[in-house]
Design a protein around this motif. Structure first.
Motif, PDB file in Angstrom:
ATOM      1  N   ALA A 147       0.836  -1.205   0.000  1.00 49.50           N
ATOM      2  CA  ALA A 147       0.000   0.000   0.000  1.00 49.50           C
ATOM      3  C   ALA A 147       0.868   1.252   0.000  1.00 49.50           C
ATOM      4  O   ALA A 147       0.515   2.261  -0.628  1.00 49.50           O
ATOM      5  CB  ALA A 147      -0.935  -0.008   1.205  1.00 49.50           C
ATOM      6  N   ASP A 148       2.009   1.183   0.703  1.00 52.45           N
ATOM      7  CA  ASP A 148       2.916   2.335   0.705  1.00 52.45           C
ATOM      8  C   ASP A 148       3.559   2.532  -0.660  1.00 52.45           C
ATOM      9  O   ASP A 148       3.804   3.668  -1.082  1.00 52.45           O
ATOM     10  CB  ASP A 148       4.008   2.135   1.761  1.00 52.45           C
ATOM     11  CG  ASP A 148       3.442   2.161   3.174  1.00 52.45           C
ATOM     12  OD1 ASP A 148       2.350   2.733   3.361  1.00 52.45           O
ATOM     13  OD2 ASP A 148       4.097   1.598   4.081  1.00 52.45           O
ATOM     14  N   LEU A 149       3.841   1.413  -1.360  1.00 55.90           N
ATOM     15  CA  LEU A 149       4.396   1.528  -2.713  1.00 55.90           C
ATOM     16  C   LEU A 149       3.405   2.244  -3.631  1.00 55.90           C
ATOM     17  O   LEU A 149       3.775   3.135  -4.407  1.00 55.90           O
ATOM     18  CB  LEU A 149       4.713   0.140  -3.268  1.00 55.90           C
ATOM     19  CG  LEU A 149       5.791  -0.687  -2.553  1.00 55.90           C
ATOM     20  CD1 LEU A 149       5.924  -2.046  -3.225  1.00 55.90           C
ATOM     21  CD2 LEU A 149       7.122   0.044  -2.551  1.00 55.90           C
ATOM     22  N   ALA A 150       2.133   1.846  -3.551  1.00 49.63           N
ATOM     23  CA  ALA A 150       1.111   2.483  -4.379  1.00 49.63           C
ATOM     24  C   ALA A 150       0.962   3.949  -4.023  1.00 49.63           C
ATOM     25  O   ALA A 150       0.826   4.811  -4.903  1.00 49.63           O
ATOM     26  CB  ALA A 150      -0.225   1.754  -4.226  1.00 49.63           C
ATOM     27  N   ALA A 151       1.005   4.266  -2.727  1.00 47.76           N
ATOM     28  CA  ALA A 151       0.870   5.650  -2.285  1.00 47.76           C
ATOM     29  C   ALA A 151       2.037   6.498  -2.768  1.00 47.76           C
ATOM     30  O   ALA A 151       1.854   7.652  -3.192  1.00 47.76           O
ATOM     31  CB  ALA A 151       0.750   5.710  -0.771  1.00 47.76           C
ATOM     32  N   THR A 152       3.245   5.950  -2.723  1.00 43.73           N
ATOM     33  CA  THR A 152       4.427   6.678  -3.186  1.00 43.73           C
ATOM     34  C   THR A 152       4.327   6.968  -4.680  1.00 43.73           C
ATOM     35  O   THR A 152       4.600   8.087  -5.132  1.00 43.73           O
ATOM     36  CB  THR A 152       5.698   5.869  -2.891  1.00 43.73           C
ATOM     37  OG1 THR A 152       5.807   5.655  -1.495  1.00 43.73           O
ATOM     38  CG2 THR A 152       6.935   6.600  -3.391  1.00 43.73           C
ATOM     39  N   ALA A 153       3.925   5.957  -5.459  1.00 41.40           N
ATOM     40  CA  ALA A 153       3.769   6.144  -6.903  1.00 41.40           C
ATOM     41  C   ALA A 153       2.671   7.161  -7.203  1.00 41.40           C
ATOM     42  O   ALA A 153       2.800   7.989  -8.117  1.00 41.40           O
ATOM     43  CB  ALA A 153       3.450   4.814  -7.572  1.00 41.40           C
ATOM     44  N   ALA A 154       1.587   7.116  -6.438  1.00 39.26           N
ATOM     45  CA  ALA A 154       0.485   8.053  -6.653  1.00 39.26           C
ATOM     46  C   ALA A 154       0.928   9.482  -6.386  1.00 39.26           C
ATOM     47  O   ALA A 154       0.590  10.407  -7.142  1.00 39.26           O
ATOM     48  CB  ALA A 154      -0.692   7.679  -5.757  1.00 39.26           C
ATOM     49  N   THR A 155       1.674   9.690  -5.321  1.00 38.26           N
ATOM     50  CA  THR A 155       2.149  11.033  -4.993  1.00 38.26           C
ATOM     51  C   THR A 155       3.052  11.578  -6.093  1.00 38.26           C
ATOM     52  O   THR A 155       2.954  12.749  -6.490  1.00 38.26           O
ATOM     53  CB  THR A 155       2.900  11.014  -3.654  1.00 38.26           C
ATOM     54  OG1 THR A 155       2.016  10.559  -2.625  1.00 38.26           O
ATOM     55  CG2 THR A 155       3.421  12.390  -3.307  1.00 38.26           C
ATOM     56  N   ASP A 156       3.923  10.717  -6.607  1.00 34.15           N
ATOM     57  CA  ASP A 156       4.817  11.136  -7.695  1.00 34.15           C
ATOM     58  C   ASP A 156       4.016  11.495  -8.945  1.00 34.15           C
ATOM     59  O   ASP A 156       4.213  12.560  -9.534  1.00 34.15           O
ATOM     60  CB  ASP A 156       5.810  10.013  -8.005  1.00 34.15           C
ATOM     61  CG  ASP A 156       6.709  10.350  -9.191  1.00 34.15           C
ATOM     62  OD1 ASP A 156       7.299  11.442  -9.197  1.00 34.15           O
ATOM     63  OD2 ASP A 156       6.792   9.523 -10.125  1.00 34.15           O
ATOM     64  N   ALA A 157       3.076  10.627  -9.355  1.00 37.14           N
ATOM     65  CA  ALA A 157       2.285  10.882 -10.561  1.00 37.14           C
ATOM     66  C   ALA A 157       1.420  12.126 -10.413  1.00 37.14           C
ATOM     67  O   ALA A 157       1.166  12.841 -11.382  1.00 37.14           O
ATOM     68  CB  ALA A 157       1.415   9.670 -10.883  1.00 37.14           C
ATOM     69  N   GLY A 158       0.960  12.391  -9.201  1.00 32.13           N
ATOM     70  CA  GLY A 158       0.132  13.564  -8.979  1.00 32.13           C
ATOM     71  C   GLY A 158       0.869  14.867  -9.186  1.00 32.13           C
ATOM     72  O   GLY A 158       0.235  15.915  -9.398  1.00 32.13           O
ATOM     73  N   SER A 159       2.188  14.825  -9.131  1.00 30.19           N
ATOM     74  CA  SER A 159       2.981  16.045  -9.338  1.00 30.19           C
ATOM     75  C   SER A 159       3.302  16.306 -10.807  1.00 30.19           C
ATOM     76  O   SER A 159       3.831  17.366 -11.142  1.00 30.19           O
ATOM     77  CB  SER A 159       4.297  15.941  -8.549  1.00 30.19           C
ATOM     78  OG  SER A 159       5.149  14.927  -9.101  1.00 30.19           O
ATOM     79  N   TRP A 160       2.990  15.327 -11.686  1.00 30.57           N
ATOM     80  CA  TRP A 160       3.257  15.522 -13.110  1.00 30.57           C
ATOM     81  C   TRP A 160       2.308  16.576 -13.694  1.00 30.57           C
ATOM     82  O   TRP A 160       1.142  16.664 -13.279  1.00 30.57           O
ATOM     83  CB  TRP A 160       3.059  14.222 -13.886  1.00 30.57           C
ATOM     84  CG  TRP A 160       3.944  13.085 -13.488  1.00 30.57           C
ATOM     85  CD1 TRP A 160       5.049  13.126 -12.701  1.00 30.57           C
ATOM     86  CD2 TRP A 160       3.769  11.707 -13.856  1.00 30.57           C
ATOM     87  NE1 TRP A 160       5.580  11.870 -12.547  1.00 30.57           N
ATOM     88  CE2 TRP A 160       4.819  10.978 -13.262  1.00 30.57           C
ATOM     89  CE3 TRP A 160       2.839  11.032 -14.635  1.00 30.57           C
ATOM     90  CZ2 TRP A 160       4.953   9.611 -13.418  1.00 30.57           C
ATOM     91  CZ3 TRP A 160       2.967   9.657 -14.794  1.00 30.57           C
ATOM     92  CH2 TRP A 160       4.016   8.963 -14.199  1.00 30.57           C
ATOM     93  N   PRO A 161       2.759  17.328 -14.694  1.00 26.02           N
ATOM     94  CA  PRO A 161       1.872  18.294 -15.356  1.00 26.02           C
ATOM     95  C   PRO A 161       0.854  17.625 -16.283  1.00 26.02           C
ATOM     96  O   PRO A 161      -0.077  18.259 -16.771  1.00 26.02           O
ATOM     97  CB  PRO A 161       2.834  19.175 -16.152  1.00 26.02           C
ATOM     98  CG  PRO A 161       4.004  18.275 -16.437  1.00 26.02           C
ATOM     99  CD  PRO A 161       4.139  17.403 -15.216  1.00 26.02           C
ATOM    100  N   GLY A 162       1.027  16.357 -16.527  1.00 23.16           N
ATOM    101  CA  GLY A 162       0.138  15.581 -17.391  1.00 23.16           C
ATOM    102  C   GLY A 162       0.597  14.142 -17.365  1.00 23.16           C
ATOM    103  O   GLY A 162       1.433  13.748 -16.537  1.00 23.16           O
TER     104      GLY A 162
END
Length: 334
Positions: A43-58
């Motif tokens: 779950a932490d792996l998914a959360a880390t990936a989600a946080t990173d993707a959320g910072s992308w401009p697209g």
């Protein structure tokens, strides 16, 4: 050497130790994955990936999704919170389409082979033009258009509390990743410590592999900005519903040669399309019940086209011959 005769037989080496080594390597890789994941909650792996993707401009997606009518749709789409652009294809590239999207809706421009799937009788009319609100063409791709920025991050995290588990290792574009599964969707994150997002199922219970996704370049982001708005201004596309309601309205006039006494007689055929869709097919001309001409027909709305046909004069060389021929014509939809 003294006491030895003949040649020494070649030494034989068993191949099974190498096989065992190969198995041990594979087992070791699996153990490494178990130990790696054991140190970090999936779950932490998914959360880390989600946080990173959320910072992308697209986000740029390059993959495939199962089509509702069978087969698969390949796509290369760049999406941002403001819009999206990219390409779609089927049949190994035979059926292709361009797709644009913004807050005003979606636009598509596809070839004839693409439209044959959902609107075969209108494929010729729809081919090569921009079409607005193409609802039948977005059933599988539509969700992807909204997966960027915070929306992508929320999608990757899933509904809480999500029951994530690590399934296996997988290479995505040559990079090692870990496949996570929450019971409905797979998410692939990088094996490195930062655990970036590599791929994601764009729909629950997907029948195709997770779609590779990454941060788009500045040029790809710039290509999205204002693209759909420019097409609306320049092409003024009609909606798919409007185009499907349009129909041709064909009027035909025959003008035979007056008092034909020659060996052959001619007729002029005038076709007028007063409808709202192109009149396509072929024009069939008959003389005394026998087809004497077939002309390709493609008359746009509001246009007039003229055709000619020739037939033998059945009364030629007879006294008082006037070339009385029963001319008939019809427009046939191919």
């Amino acid at each position: 050497m003294p006491g030895l005769s003949g040649t020494t037989p070649p030494a034989k080496r068993r191949a099974w130790p190498l096989t065992v080594v190969g198995v041990l390597v594979a087992v070791a890789a699996g153990i490494a994955l178990v130990f790696s994941v054991a140190r970090t909650n999936p779950a932490d792996l998914a959360a880390t990936a989600a946080t990173d993707a959320g910072s992308w401009p697209g986000a740029r997606y390059q993959g495939e999704v199962a089509a509702n009518d069978g087969g698969e749709i390949r796509f290369d789409l760049t999406v941002t919170p403001e819009g999206g652009s990219g390409t779609l294809s089927r049949d190994g590239g035979g059926a292709t389409a361009e797709l644009l999207w913004d807050q005003g809706g979606a636009l598509i421009r596809a070839n004839r082979e693409w439209w044959l799937y959902h609107h075969p009788t209108r494929a010729d009319d729809l081919a090569g033009i921009w079409v607005a609100e193409p609802s039948t063409e977005l059933q599988e791709i539509g969700p992807v258009l909204h997966l960027s920025g915070p929306a992508l991050a929320a999608y990757v995290r899933g509904e809480q509390p999500a029951q994530w588990q690590a399934l296996e290792q997988q290479l995505v574009d040559g990079r090692s990743g870990i496949v996570l599964f929450d019971g409905a969707r797979r998410v692939v994150v990088g094996s490195e410590d930062s655990h970036p997002l590599f791929a994601v199922d764009v729909a629950p219970n997907a029948k195709t592999p997770p779609v590779p996704v990454g941060r788009p370049t500045d040029e790809e982001i710039a290509a999205v900005a204002g693209a759909a708005a420019r097409v609306r201004q320049e092409a003024a596309p009609k909606t798919l519903a409007q185009l499907l309601q349009e129909r041709p309205n064909v009027g035909i006039q025959l003008q035979p040669d007056p008092l034909c006494v020659a060996e052959t007689c001619n007729v002029t055929v005038t076709v007028t399309n007063s409808g709202t869709a192109p009149a396509r097919g072929h024009l069939e001309v008959s003389a005394d019940g026998k087809v004497v001409a077939n002309h390709p027909l493609d008359v746009q709305p509001g246009q007039v086209a003229t055709f000619t046909a020739t037939a033998p004069n059945p009364q030629f060389a007879q006294p008082g011959a006037t070339g009385r021929i029963l001319w008939e014509t019809r427009a046939v939809d191919d």
